[in-house]
Design an enzyme around this catalytic site. Structure first.
Site, PDB file in Angstrom:
ATOM      1  N   TYR A  63       0.879  -1.164   0.000  1.00 54.87           N
ATOM      2  CA  TYR A  63       0.000   0.000   0.000  1.00 54.87           C
ATOM      3  C   TYR A  63       0.920   1.218   0.000  1.00 54.87           C
ATOM      4  O   TYR A  63       1.610   1.490   0.985  1.00 54.87           O
ATOM      5  CB  TYR A  63      -0.891   0.008   1.246  1.00 54.87           C
ATOM      6  CG  TYR A  63      -1.937   1.102   1.234  1.00 54.87           C
ATOM      7  CD1 TYR A  63      -3.242   0.822   0.862  1.00 54.87           C
ATOM      8  CD2 TYR A  63      -1.613   2.411   1.577  1.00 54.87           C
ATOM      9  CE1 TYR A  63      -4.209   1.827   0.834  1.00 54.87           C
ATOM     10  CE2 TYR A  63      -2.559   3.417   1.561  1.00 54.87           C
ATOM     11  CZ  TYR A  63      -3.859   3.115   1.186  1.00 54.87           C
ATOM     12  OH  TYR A  63      -4.802   4.121   1.162  1.00 54.87           O
ATOM     13  N   TYR A 127       2.203   5.251   6.748  1.00 55.53           N
ATOM     14  CA  TYR A 127       2.869   4.418   5.748  1.00 55.53           C
ATOM     15  C   TYR A 127       4.195   3.889   6.288  1.00 55.53           C
ATOM     16  O   TYR A 127       4.474   2.685   6.228  1.00 55.53           O
ATOM     17  CB  TYR A 127       3.095   5.228   4.476  1.00 55.53           C
ATOM     18  CG  TYR A 127       3.981   4.545   3.467  1.00 55.53           C
ATOM     19  CD1 TYR A 127       3.537   3.426   2.765  1.00 55.53           C
ATOM     20  CD2 TYR A 127       5.264   5.021   3.206  1.00 55.53           C
ATOM     21  CE1 TYR A 127       4.356   2.792   1.847  1.00 55.53           C
ATOM     22  CE2 TYR A 127       6.082   4.400   2.291  1.00 55.53           C
ATOM     23  CZ  TYR A 127       5.631   3.281   1.607  1.00 55.53           C
ATOM     24  OH  TYR A 127       6.452   2.664   0.711  1.00 55.53           O
TER      25      TYR A 127
END
Length: 296
Positions: A63, A127
């Protein structure tokens, strides 16, 4: 490993697309995209690995929407932490190798010199947190692995800074680009070719003496050489593609370009461990960019 079976994920992504080409010749490559294998379905992933029995899993899938991850923590964690954990557990069970890609975003960017693999990690955003969680899950599994941290990845496919600059240069006479964040732009093909070389060395060692490369399992930094800013990178993109006279680029501070997720100011990674262990050195980032522009 007389003839490796390699399971490759994310073949439609920037790095996966290149890996599908550079891994040819090392063995049988089972390349899967999201239509062939939904990586969010971890039970299905585990069953797929057990059915295919790979000697090596190469996992560039992730992702990667950094700003969206701030609001999509669960999905980011699923793909960046839980998925590599499943791969690692399966590799540990069968003594296979796992190649996994991580990021400069595991660091906070406060260091003035390039980061080495042993430097303290302190991600600034979701992230980076989820990518670090993936690294730790792999290490915890005890599997044989190569975790390759890279930065500022670009290529001829997918959404990336290079393609964005070229697109905007067609539309606008002037662009503003952040000039006080630094790193090494890294071509997706460089990553793929270095990965294939590392695996070739491991395969050769395994044929002569099984387990000979086990002590080289671990984290490595893999970027193109040199250091630049996003602003200088953008200027070089326009120069290499011959359109610097058409579009003007103005430098701005990161504070003038607010984004959802915080970024490190220093994303430079030292490649010395990679060179010392595998004898590999990626080209300077400007040369890599020129090579990218020359590809078909």
């Amino acid at each position: 490993m007389l003839r490796m079976t390699i399971l490759l994920t994310g073949v439609n992504g920037q790095v996966g697309f290149e890996l599908a080409r550079t891994l040819q010749g090392l063995g049988r490559v089972i390349a899967v995209d999201r239509n062939a294998l939904d990586l969010r379905d971890l039970d299905r992933v585990r069953n797929f690995v057990r059915a295919t029995k790979p000697d090596v899993i190469v996992n560039p899938a992730a992702y990667t929407a950094v700003d969206e991850a701030e609001d999509q923590r669960e999905e980011s964690h699923r793909l960046n932490a839980e998925l590599p954990e499943v791969f690692a557990e399966e590799c540990a069970r069968t003594n296979a190798w796992l190649v996994h890609y991580s990021t400069d975003y595991v660091f906070d960017g406060a260091k003035s010199s390039p980061y080495v693999e042993s430097d303290a990690v302190a991600p600034l955003n979701v992230y980076g947190e989820t990518k670090l969680a993936g690294e730790r899950a792999i290490a915890r599994s005890g599997c044989r692995h190569l975790i390759l941290r890279t930065s500022w990845v670009y290529g001829a496919r997918g959404a990336n800074f290079m393609r964005t600059i070229l697109r905007l240069a067609e539309q606008r006479p002037e662009l503003t680009v952040v000039a006080d964040q630094f790193g090494a732009p890294t071509w997706s093909r460089t990553i793929a070719e270095v990965t294939a070389n590392m695996l070739a060395q491991i395969a050769a060692a395994e044929r002569s003496k099984p387990g000979a490369f086990d002590e080289r399992s671990g984290v490595y930094h893999l970027t193109n050489g040199g250091r630049t800013s996003w602003y200088e990178f953008a200027r070089e993109i326009l120069r290499v593609w011959g359109c610097e006279d058409r579009t003007r680029i103005e430098p701005i501070p990161a504070s003038a370009y607010p984004v959802r997720a915080r970024r490190p100011f220093n994303s430079c990674l030292s490649n010395e461990k990679l060179a010392a262990t595998f004898g590999l050195a990626a080209p300077d980032w400007v040369r890599a960019l020129e090579l990218c522009a020359q590809q078909d």
